[in-house]
Design an enzyme around this catalytic site. Structure first.
Site, PDB file in Angstrom:
ATOM      1  N   PRO A  55      66.157  34.482  18.231  1.00  0.00           N
ATOM      2  CA  PRO A  55      67.150  33.439  18.615  1.00  0.00           C
ATOM      3  C   PRO A  55      66.441  32.538  19.771  1.00  0.00           C
ATOM      4  CG  PRO A  55      68.151  35.451  18.728  1.00  0.00           C
ATOM      5  CD  PRO A  55      66.633  35.863  18.504  1.00  0.00           C
ATOM      6  N   GLU A  56      66.758  31.244  19.569  1.00  0.00           N
ATOM      7  CA  GLU A  56      66.186  30.126  20.218  1.00  0.00           C
ATOM      8  C   GLU A  56      67.352  29.560  21.150  1.00  0.00           C
ATOM      9  OE1 GLU A  56      63.143  27.495  18.164  1.00  0.00           O
ATOM     10  OE2 GLU A  56      62.873  29.185  16.810  1.00  0.00           O
TER      11      GLU A  56
END
Length: 278
Positions: free
Chosen positions: A2-3
């Site tokens: 996840p960014e």
């Protein structure tokens, strides 16, 4: 992994259900998932109120009523989701699942589960001394949505590494991973293997604007769900349906119809258009 858009979406979907409620206890079902020398047991005695859900870079932060414990002022719980970490809110009692690593017990039987298939993610306290004794926090840079254009310019210019590598270094600019580095460099028409030091100021300012635009658009679409990522309510994001280059090796560029190419840049699979990106 996840960014920034995915972590921001988790924060936004978690906040309405838990802000203002008391954190009554924490259960850790996998010892390596708690990464702090300060014990979480103090939460049971204090039962602080959750004040805000926020984010810094790729870290998700649950701010609580500050309290003193073991010589520290405890300010928040910090979750690093790493590759497969997910946070889910449940409004009624629920049994842990196979990959549940941490449970936050709230009032009235509500809970937040931290599930992590690969066990790389972790939780720890954010304290008044984190800037001294937590190396990751100490080095964590601002993200592109916090930075002014001039700050981004100063952080990036004169770097001898490839611009793709620079964007992935969380101590230079935080929150960006492989997906959004690929997409932003395409939007800015910059080849990922070019050295940051070789970019003109005009190109760097253009890249800054493109990064912000790509991140903000992804947040509007609740992030990208490719494998593990879900919002705090279990929903998938949909920005993956708007990728221009990521995951499209061998397909045709939407802008010029050239076949997209793949290289390994900064140790990561990198897709780009050899015609559009110079």
């Amino acid at each position: 992994m996840p960014e920034l858009p995915e972590v921001e979406t988790v924060a936004r979907t978690l906040a309405p259900d838990i802000v203002g409620k008391r954190l009554c206890a924490l259960s850790c079902l996998n010892t390596s998932s708690w990464a702090d020398e300060v014990s979480y047991a103090c939460l049971t005695d204090i039962q602080p109120c959750i004040q805000k859900v926020g984010r810094k870079g790729k870290l998700l932060l649950l701010y609580i009523e500050p309290f003193m414990y073991a010589g520290y002022e405890i300010l928040a719980l910090a979750f690093h989701l790493k590759m497969s970490g997910r946070l889910f809110y449940y409004s009624s009692p629920k049994e842990p699942e196979k990959h549940t690593r941490i449970i936050l017990h709230l009032e009235n039987g509500e809970s937040v589960f931290f599930d992590d298939t690969r066990k790389f993610g972790y939780c720890r306290f954010l304290t008044n001394k984190s800037a001294e004794n937590w190396d990751f926090w100490k080095k964590l840079a601002k993200d592109p949505l916090e930075m002014h254009a001039e700050e981004f310019l100063q952080a990036v210019k004169n770097r001898k590494a490839s611009i793709k590598s620079v964007l992935l270094q969380q101590d230079i600019v935080s929150g960006i991973g492989n997906i959004y580095a690929n997409e932003a460099l395409f939007a800015a028409k910059i080849a990922p293997h070019r050295k940051a030091a070789d970019l003109s100021e005009t190109e760097i300012f253009c890249l800054y604007q493109c990064i912000r635009a790509v991140l903000e658009e992804s947040i509007r679409f609740c992030g990208s769900s490719i494998k593990d990522y879900r919002t705090a309510r279990g929903d998938v994001g949909s920005f993956q349906n708007k990728f221009n280059v990521y995951g499209r090796e061998g397909e045709h560029c939407f802008s010029c119809n050239t076949v997209l190419e793949k290289e390994i840049v900064a140790g990561r699979t990198t897709i780009f258009c050899p015609h559009c990106q110079k």
